[in-house]
Design an enzyme around this catalytic site. Sequence first.
Site, PDB file in Angstrom:
ATOM      1  N   ALA A   1       0.853   5.832  -1.045  1.00  0.00           N
ATOM      2  CA  ALA A   1       0.076   7.053  -0.857  1.00  0.00           C
ATOM      3  C   ALA A   1      -1.059   7.174  -1.867  1.00  0.00           C
ATOM      4  O   ALA A   1      -2.107   7.754  -1.571  1.00  0.00           O
ATOM      5  CB  ALA A   1       0.990   8.263  -0.959  1.00  0.00           C
TER       6      ALA A   1
ATOM      7  N   ASP B   1      12.419   6.248  -7.911  1.00  0.00           N
ATOM      8  CA  ASP B   1      12.057   5.653  -6.617  1.00  0.00           C
ATOM      9  C   ASP B   1      12.649   4.250  -6.505  1.00  0.00           C
ATOM     10  O   ASP B   1      11.962   3.285  -6.153  1.00  0.00           O
ATOM     11  CB  ASP B   1      10.536   5.606  -6.451  1.00  0.00           C
ATOM     12  CG  ASP B   1      10.129   5.335  -4.988  1.00  0.00           C
ATOM     13  OD1 ASP B   1      11.009   5.458  -4.102  1.00  0.00           O
ATOM     14  OD2 ASP B   1       8.966   4.996  -4.738  1.00  0.00           O
TER      15      ASP B   1
ATOM     16  N   LYS C   1      -3.085  -3.199  -9.241  1.00  0.00           N
ATOM     17  CA  LYS C   1      -2.799  -1.942  -8.549  1.00  0.00           C
ATOM     18  C   LYS C   1      -4.021  -1.048  -8.696  1.00  0.00           C
ATOM     19  O   LYS C   1      -4.366  -0.615  -9.803  1.00  0.00           O
ATOM     20  CB  LYS C   1      -1.557  -1.277  -9.141  1.00  0.00           C
ATOM     21  CG  LYS C   1      -1.102  -0.037  -8.398  1.00  0.00           C
ATOM     22  CD  LYS C   1       0.243   0.463  -8.937  1.00  0.00           C
ATOM     23  CE  LYS C   1       0.740   1.642  -8.126  1.00  0.00           C
ATOM     24  NZ  LYS C   1       2.086   2.105  -8.584  1.00  0.00           N
TER      25      LYS C   1
ATOM     26  N   GLN D   1       0.842  -1.187   0.000  1.00  0.00           N
ATOM     27  CA  GLN D   1       0.000   0.000   0.000  1.00  0.00           C
ATOM     28  C   GLN D   1       0.880   1.242   0.000  1.00  0.00           C
ATOM     29  O   GLN D   1       1.892   1.301   0.710  1.00  0.00           O
ATOM     30  CB  GLN D   1      -0.918   0.012   1.230  1.00  0.00           C
ATOM     31  CG  GLN D   1      -2.027   1.028   1.170  1.00  0.00           C
ATOM     32  CD  GLN D   1      -3.056   0.806   2.268  1.00  0.00           C
ATOM     33  OE1 GLN D   1      -2.767   0.179   3.275  1.00  0.00           O
ATOM     34  NE2 GLN D   1      -4.268   1.298   2.067  1.00  0.00           N
TER      35      GLN D   1
END
Length: 752
Positions: A19, A170, A38, A17
């Site tokens: 944001a 990321d 997703k 999970q």
Amino acid sequence: MQSTVNYLWHTDDLLGQGATASVYKARNKKSGELVAVKVFNTASYLRPREVQVREFEVLRKLNHQNIVKLFAVEETGGSRQKVLVMEYCSSGSLLSVLESPENAFGLPEEEFLVVLRCVARVNTLSGSKDRLPPKVSPRHEAVPGQRTSSPLSAVAGMNHLRENGIVHRDIKPGNILRLLGEEGQSIYKLTDFGAARELDDDEKFVSVYGTEEYLHPDMYERAVLRKPQQKTFGVTVDLWSIGVTLYHAATGSLPFIPYGGPRRNKEMMYRITTEKPAGAIAGTQKQENGPLEWSYTLPVTCRLSLGLQSQLVPILANILEVEQAKCWGFDQFFAETSDILQRVVVHVFSLSQAVLHHVYIHAHNTIAIFLEAVYEQTRVAPQHQKFLFEGHFWVLEPNLSAQHIAHTTASSPLTLLSTASETPMGLAFKDPAQDIPKFFPKVDLQADYTTAKSVLGAGYQALWLARTLLAGQELMLRGLHWCVETLQATCRRTLEVTRMALLFLSSSLGTESSVAGMTEMQELKKVTELRSRLRALAEALSRCSHSITESQTSLSNLRSELLKNRDQVHADRSVQQIQYCLDKMNLIYKQFKKSRMRPGLGYNEEQIHKLDKVNFSRLAKRLLLQLFQETCVQKYQTSLVTHGRWMREVHETRNHLRMVSCSVAAYNTEAQGAQEGLSQILDRVSHQLLQDRTKEAQVSPPLTAPYPSPALTDLVLQMQELCEEMKLLAFDLQDNNRVIEGLSWPPSAPDS
């Protein structure tokens, strides 16, 4: 239950999970195939339209075995939320692998190389078109003649991905998923392209994404510290994240840790990353307001071999650079990582040091380069290196290709012999029992779980060390056993030739009385001198024979000790006992892990929890103190002392046999001289007898055909036999010298 047109999932099957979205395990309605979906939440739709669709567009462009596949983009029936249907990876993420107590101190070398290979493949996404000036890796300077791999020769799929020119923004262990292949091998795949975007040549971006521990310091300053600054970011920010991820995978911990942790001391975290000296790959602050400590090597607890570390550290040092002008570009990074992945590993056990080395070389390198690489790790000069493999000498010609080196493993390495008589170093390691926390008496589910995890991680490190120490003892004993077998073979051969020489000499001394009887003048004196020389030679060879017999006895005794110790090592069950304790501790740890998610425990459950803490502590004490420290470590240290004594004994025996070899060579010269003397006497006697018989025949011709007297015939035959035997002796002694020189180790290096 939720669904799209083709897929169905339950909200309890949550995989992760974030944001803006949640990921669930789902099934195809028709085939039942497992997938990951997703599902984006309301917050995701508050983002600009171009940001919302960016992940779809990026994934649609990419098709690579180390990137999670996008199967479809669908919508839920009621709320019409966007859903990405992706490949399901059943074995968690790299983060979950590193969070496991088994990997508390980093991944094993084989698994780390799998991660490096997958990262090198997928992260070509991050900077397809940067053109920063390449730097020369220090390790290429250290190995002359070694070629640097071109980016074009890197792993499969690199060119395809580089053309896409995408920055991920990321990269972290949590976004690298793990899948098990058909043969049980790990396959790592990059996922979560929500922050990814295309980036052209020299293009910069200003938006900030990522997880703070893995963020480039410039991004960290604005995103975490909330300081206004006008900096823009290029594709090399991904390189910083890759560096932190690789360090984490290699060591089990983050490279930059302020006192109190990265999340509690953010200002110090930023200071560590920005003040890091050139070449440093880690920085820590161990006391509040204390000084910063820099590391230029990986910690001793790292499971990677020193051979791989020497290849990896320069890469980390050059991508963990804050200034983009000093940081490597992606071309250089992928060239260097590909260079590692294209190398083969040769396992070399230094018998005198009692250390196993992993030597990384290219198959196209020459053996001379391999010998130089061995020197870099062992400090044994190439001219003093000699190798055994499976009990036999393995001759390595410097000009040949490294492909001629035997296929080795950690349990079947090349055994390096050296003339240096040094104290064995053995494996350098840190006691896992140091700095481990203890349980607080009060029940605290989160604290108890954290403590159990740390102690269990120390227990798994002790298990790995125990296996390594036991394997080291086996390699020490096996290598010494081969050396003793080689020296015993030398003794047998030398003793056989020496005894043959004595037999020949005895027979030659027995013929001298008849020679003396037939030689009345000058020849008598020469034969007497020769007889004296032969007798002295026989006495010297007798002493050599006795000395070799003593060496044989000493080597036989040493061989018996080695076999006895090998039986003891094979009978050692400490590793199995440590594994038993770990299995028990792991059951308690899993219960603690489950309990920490609960708000509290009932009275009876709390009492059981307290008992589990007591049992866990008792098992940990037995594992770390009794089994590891008092058994494994003490046995290993004792074996190192004994190994040093045995190595000195082997060196002394080797040097003694070398002295005997020199003596035999000198006696060989004596034997050759004696053989030449006998040949000359035989020639003169035969010539004189022939002349005498000729004169007698001329003065009074016999009535019958002349025949030599029996005594003369016997003399000539004896002299001829003696000469032949002395020639055989000389040949055998020369052959024996060659054998001894071949079986002996190289001559000792002069004292420096």
